[in-house]
Design a protein around this motif. Sequence first.
Motif, PDB file in Angstrom:
ATOM      1  N   GLU A  56       9.384   6.200   3.367  1.00 55.52           N
ATOM      2  CA  GLU A  56       8.082   6.871   3.199  1.00 55.52           C
ATOM      3  C   GLU A  56       7.318   6.264   2.011  1.00 55.52           C
ATOM      4  O   GLU A  56       6.117   5.994   2.106  1.00 55.52           O
ATOM      5  CB  GLU A  56       8.290   8.378   2.975  1.00 55.52           C
ATOM      6  CG  GLU A  56       8.719   9.120   4.218  1.00 55.52           C
ATOM      7  CD  GLU A  56       8.640  10.640   4.062  1.00 55.52           C
ATOM      8  OE1 GLU A  56       7.980  11.296   4.887  1.00 55.52           O
ATOM      9  OE2 GLU A  56       9.240  11.174   3.125  1.00 55.52           O
TER      10      GLU A  56
ATOM     11  N   ILE B 175      12.738   8.778  14.245  1.00 56.54           N
ATOM     12  CA  ILE B 175      13.022   9.496  12.986  1.00 56.54           C
ATOM     13  C   ILE B 175      14.433  10.088  13.065  1.00 56.54           C
ATOM     14  O   ILE B 175      15.203  10.001  12.096  1.00 56.54           O
ATOM     15  CB  ILE B 175      11.985  10.632  12.761  1.00 56.54           C
ATOM     16  CG1 ILE B 175      10.545  10.085  12.730  1.00 56.54           C
ATOM     17  CG2 ILE B 175      12.305  11.402  11.482  1.00 56.54           C
ATOM     18  CD1 ILE B 175      10.152   9.355  11.487  1.00 56.54           C
TER      19      ILE B 175
ATOM     20  N   PRO C  87      14.264  16.280  12.768  1.00 53.72           N
ATOM     21  CA  PRO C  87      15.695  16.374  12.447  1.00 53.72           C
ATOM     22  C   PRO C  87      16.038  17.544  11.538  1.00 53.72           C
ATOM     23  O   PRO C  87      17.100  18.137  11.687  1.00 53.72           O
ATOM     24  CB  PRO C  87      16.014  15.033  11.784  1.00 53.72           C
ATOM     25  CG  PRO C  87      14.755  14.285  11.666  1.00 53.72           C
ATOM     26  CD  PRO C  87      13.722  14.929  12.521  1.00 53.72           C
TER      27      PRO C  87
ATOM     28  N   ARG D 267       9.024  24.449  -0.683  1.00 51.05           N
ATOM     29  CA  ARG D 267       8.014  23.385  -0.811  1.00 51.05           C
ATOM     30  C   ARG D 267       6.641  23.896  -1.234  1.00 51.05           C
ATOM     31  O   ARG D 267       5.802  23.103  -1.655  1.00 51.05           O
ATOM     32  CB  ARG D 267       7.879  22.651   0.532  1.00 51.05           C
ATOM     33  CG  ARG D 267       9.076  21.801   0.842  1.00 51.05           C
ATOM     34  CD  ARG D 267       8.890  21.057   2.129  1.00 51.05           C
ATOM     35  NE  ARG D 267       9.988  20.127   2.363  1.00 51.05           N
ATOM     36  CZ  ARG D 267      10.060  19.333   3.414  1.00 51.05           C
ATOM     37  NH1 ARG D 267       9.109  19.372   4.314  1.00 51.05           N
ATOM     38  NH2 ARG D 267      11.068  18.515   3.563  1.00 51.05           N
TER      39      ARG D 267
HETATM   40  O1  LIG Z   1       9.216  17.908   6.492  1.00 54.94           O
HETATM   41  C1  LIG Z   1       9.945  16.903   6.521  1.00 54.94           C
HETATM   42  O2  LIG Z   1      10.745  16.658   5.610  1.00 54.94           O
HETATM   43  C2  LIG Z   1       9.826  15.968   7.640  1.00 54.94           C
HETATM   44  C3  LIG Z   1       8.734  16.021   8.490  1.00 54.94           C
HETATM   45  C4  LIG Z   1       8.485  15.080   9.593  1.00 54.94           C
HETATM   46  O3  LIG Z   1       7.114  14.755   9.643  1.00 54.94           O
HETATM   47  C5  LIG Z   1       9.312  13.807   9.412  1.00 54.94           C
HETATM   48  O4  LIG Z   1       8.740  13.022   8.398  1.00 54.94           O
HETATM   49  C6  LIG Z   1      10.738  14.117   9.097  1.00 54.94           C
HETATM   50  O5  LIG Z   1      11.267  14.806  10.195  1.00 54.94           O
HETATM   51  C7  LIG Z   1      10.874  14.956   7.815  1.00 54.94           C
END
Ligand SMILES: O=C(O)C1=C[C@@H](O)[C@@H](O)[C@H](O)C1
Length: 259
Positions: free
Chosen positions: A149, A133, A207, A225
């Motif tokens: 995704e 990722i 990340p 969110r």
């Molecule tokens: O909350 C997010 O945007 C993410 C969560 C991880 O599960 C990964 O899908 C990625 O690091 C992004």
Amino acid sequence: MDNIEKVRAKISMYDDEIIKILSKRMDCIDEIMQYKKEKGLPILQPEYEGKKEVALCKKLKDNKYEDEIMNVFRYVVKNAKKYQAKNLFPYNIMLIGFMGCGKSTIAKYLSHILEMEDLETDDFIVKREDMTINEIFQRKGEEYFRKCESNALKELETRQGIIISCGGGMPMRDENVELMKKNGKIVLLTASPETVYDRVKYSNQRPLLNGNMNVEYISNLMEKRRSRYESVADIVVNTDQKPIHAIAEEVVSKLANLD
Ligand SMILES: O=C(O)C1=C[C@@H](O)[C@@H](O)[C@H](O)C1
Ligand SMILES: Nc1ncnc2c1ncn2[C@@H]1O[C@H](COP(=O)(O)OP(=O)(O)OP(=O)(O)O)[C@@H](O)[C@H]1O
Ligand SMILES: [Mg+2]
């Protein structure tokens, strides 16, 4: 009839008996599910499984076919669990929520206890893209990852009866939510920013948190969110200071009580 035919006839007769007995045993699973529902008892009783195994071992002690019969019983129990899960959840269980809220942990636990397959959209994408990722974010950018995704959900569209642990950002896109709702129920797991921080502070596998590993950043992103997560969820389960089995039970009982 020669001797071998006689023995085969006997085996066939025993098979008939096994079928009858296994069907009756499955009927008991229906009865137990009904009983638990009526009395409001927990659906998952992991401690029962251990006791059952011990009881069976005792019954089979000194039996010439102990190992073989024990293996058959394990398979019988496995399939009883599958049957129960299929009836309770004839859809995909889609776990969503902020990073570190416990989606992967709960998905694995439920997968074991319900004998349902579990799948991580992040892992699915990592395999498809042949990059971690972190590498996808660095080399291709976040927007590219978000497209991956959506593509992952499209590929999974026809699957049923699986537990899907979704990437934390998955429900932020309308088209993703539409796909998730098609044949799944959405379970939102929540945790406070402090809990999330505590759980993920030593990891560099997320990340969005690299260079931002602090409660304030987590809290701000979570707030951005929150309303989206809540509006798409069929059920919500808070995970702060709760053991895995209690969270799993709450998920299962809330789902089972959905109309
Ligand atoms: O909350 C997010 O945007 C993410 C969560 C991880 O599960 C990964 O899908 C990625 O690091 C992004
Ligand atoms: N209820 C809990 N109690 C204590 N620790 C937990 C609990 N749930 C998860 N953890 C721990 O928190 C960490 C993060 O959990 P997990 O990887 O399951 O979260 P996640 O929601 O899948 O995160 P991501 O969105 O980044 O994939 C793990 O180390 C896990 O062992
Ligand atoms: Mg995860």
